[in-house]
Design a protein around this motif. Structure first.
Motif, PDB file in Angstrom:
ATOM      1  N   ARG A 145       0.830  -1.198   0.000  1.00  0.00           N
ATOM      2  CA  ARG A 145       0.000   0.000   0.000  1.00  0.00           C
ATOM      3  C   ARG A 145       0.868   1.253   0.000  1.00  0.00           C
ATOM      4  N   GLU A 267       0.767  -4.938  16.471  1.00  0.00           N
ATOM      5  CA  GLU A 267       0.298  -5.310  15.135  1.00  0.00           C
ATOM      6  C   GLU A 267       0.920  -4.406  14.071  1.00  0.00           C
ATOM      7  N   GLN A 268       1.002  -3.100  14.371  1.00  0.00           N
ATOM      8  CA  GLN A 268       1.607  -2.166  13.419  1.00  0.00           C
ATOM      9  C   GLN A 268       3.103  -2.429  13.270  1.00  0.00           C
ATOM     10  N   LYS A 270       4.622  -5.314  13.619  1.00  0.00           N
ATOM     11  CA  LYS A 270       4.752  -6.540  12.826  1.00  0.00           C
ATOM     12  C   LYS A 270       4.520  -6.253  11.341  1.00  0.00           C
ATOM     13  N   GLU A 271       3.476  -5.475  11.036  1.00  0.00           N
ATOM     14  CA  GLU A 271       3.153  -5.185   9.644  1.00  0.00           C
ATOM     15  C   GLU A 271       4.261  -4.362   8.984  1.00  0.00           C
ATOM     16  N   ILE A 272       4.762  -3.355   9.687  1.00  0.00           N
ATOM     17  CA  ILE A 272       5.817  -2.501   9.138  1.00  0.00           C
ATOM     18  C   ILE A 272       7.071  -3.316   8.846  1.00  0.00           C
ATOM     19  N   LYS A 273       7.462  -4.177   9.769  1.00  0.00           N
ATOM     20  CA  LYS A 273       8.675  -4.957   9.572  1.00  0.00           C
ATOM     21  C   LYS A 273       8.514  -5.952   8.420  1.00  0.00           C
ATOM     22  N   GLU A 274       7.329  -6.547   8.311  1.00  0.00           N
ATOM     23  CA  GLU A 274       7.080  -7.487   7.218  1.00  0.00           C
ATOM     24  C   GLU A 274       7.106  -6.783   5.862  1.00  0.00           C
ATOM     25  N   ILE A 275       6.478  -5.595   5.778  1.00  0.00           N
ATOM     26  CA  ILE A 275       6.455  -4.845   4.519  1.00  0.00           C
ATOM     27  C   ILE A 275       7.859  -4.366   4.158  1.00  0.00           C
ATOM     28  N   LYS A 278       9.756  -7.337   2.797  1.00  0.00           N
ATOM     29  CA  LYS A 278       9.186  -7.698   1.493  1.00  0.00           C
ATOM     30  C   LYS A 278       9.638  -6.724   0.408  1.00  0.00           C
ATOM     31  N   SER A 301      -3.859   2.712   9.413  1.00  0.00           N
ATOM     32  CA  SER A 301      -3.304   1.877   8.347  1.00  0.00           C
ATOM     33  C   SER A 301      -1.861   2.268   8.040  1.00  0.00           C
ATOM     34  N   VAL A 302      -1.102   1.279   7.543  1.00  0.00           N
ATOM     35  CA  VAL A 302       0.321   1.455   7.249  1.00  0.00           C
ATOM     36  C   VAL A 302       0.499   1.702   5.757  1.00  0.00           C
TER      37      VAL A 302
END
Length: 345
Positions: A145, A267-268, A270-275, A278, A301-302
């Motif tokens: 995103r 949760e944020q 985790k999402e930031i590190k995964e993105i 990636k 949202s990130v």
């Protein structure tokens, strides 16, 4: 081991590069490395700098260079510094250059041709990450995103741009496609300000993008490693006390501050590190990069903002500060980056 630190360069970020390189020089492990400073003038001339490192801070370094020849391509000799009173073959290059002609793949291509190990991303990933438009296109394909945007070329038609922006919410940000440190970026609050902002951006590039602004917090992570072993740091936040995080706020007024760790949810994080990982893999980054995000204040949202393959590197810059928070000291980080350069051969 003999290390050549490259600094300066032809871009508008010449001064920032000098400051970053000075910090690296003052903190590199001199028990392991014999360091040589190579400045690049704004005209693109490579010079062996022999003066006080403090001269890098005010960019007066050009008045203290030797007569020795800097040979990076290694036409007659291996990459190194050669003169009547010295002959130094370099083992590795640490190119501490920001923006065009240093961070955009051109220098990396020269170093690849020379065959000498060097710190940071390779030619293709450097070029892709430097170009904000190509970065967005690749990450769109990875379903990452990002903010809505419109691409504008030099021969643009004003009415076409107006049509493309229909439905966008102000403020907008007008950015040169290939520039860092927020150089040439303008925050536009209404349509009447748009054309002047476009003219400003075109001073630095032949294409630009116009992004829809987001009421957001600015979160950053440091990424370290090559493709087979990637470390993503704890996220940090830029607390901005100005209209937006432009060049003057970053380097002149110093009115922003760093919050490490960022006060965001698990949760944020985790999402930031995964993105971040990636995106780093998708763009085939190696060595290091700083990945910048927005967190929308309305819904949490990130949103990925951009990737910097050679971020600011002073001791107080976000990249080394985040790594330090996670247990990697500034000196250790410099050593690790040099070691990673040899893994890429």
């Amino acid at each position: 081991m003999k290390i050549g630190i490259l600094f300066g360069g032809k871009s508008a970020e010449h001064e920032v590069s000098c400051i970053s390189a000075n910090s690296i020089y003052n903190n590199i492990d001199t028990d392991k490395y014999e360091v040589y400073l190579i400045g690049i003038t704004k005209e693109g001339k490579f010079r062996h700098f022999t003066g006080s490192p403090d001269m890098m801070l005010d960019c007066s370094w050009e008045s203290a260079v030797s007569d020795s020849r800097v040979d990076i391509l290694g036409n007659e000799n291996p990459a190194g510094i050669y003169g009547t009173d010295m002959s130094v073959e370099l083992d590795c290059i640490f190119p501490v250059l920001h923006g065009p002609y240093g961070e955009d793949g051109r220098l990396q291509g020269i170093l690849d041709y020379s065959g000498i190990p060097y710190v940071g991303c390779k030619m293709m990933s450097s070029a892709l990450c430097m170009d904000k438009i190509y970065t967005k296109q690749i990450l769109n394909a990875e379903d990452v995103r990002q903010s809505r945007y419109v691409v504008v070329k030099k021969n643009h038609d004003t009415e076409d741009v107006r049509g493309a922006l229909e439905g966008f919410t102000y403020p907008l940000f007008v950015k040169p496609a290939n520039m860092g440190s927020s150089v040439g970026i303008t925050k536009v609050k209404n349509y009447n300000e748009l054309e002047n902002a476009i003219k400003t951006a075109f001073r630095y590039d032949t294409k630009l993008l116009i992004e829809e602004g987001v009421d957001a917090r600015e979160i950053e992570v440091s990424v370290l490693g090559n493709q087979d072993d990637i470390i993503v740091s704890t996220p940090g936040e830029i607390i901005i006390n100005d209209d937006f995080y432009d060049y003057e706020t970053k380097y002149v007024k110093s009115t922003s501050k760093l919050q490490i760790p960022a006060e965001i949810t698990k949760e944020q994080i985790k999402e930031i590190k995964e993105i971040a990982e990636k995106s780093y893999r998708a763009l085939e980054c190696t060595g290091l990069s700083r990945v910048d995000f927005f967190i929308d204040r309305k819904d949490g949202s990130v949103i990925l903002n951009e990737i910097n393959t050679m971020p600011g590197f002073t001791k107080i810059s976000m990249y080394p500060k985040l790594m330090e928070h996670d247990g990697v000291s500034y000196k250790q980080l410099i050593t690790k980056l040099i070691e990673l350069s040899f893994e890429q051969l």
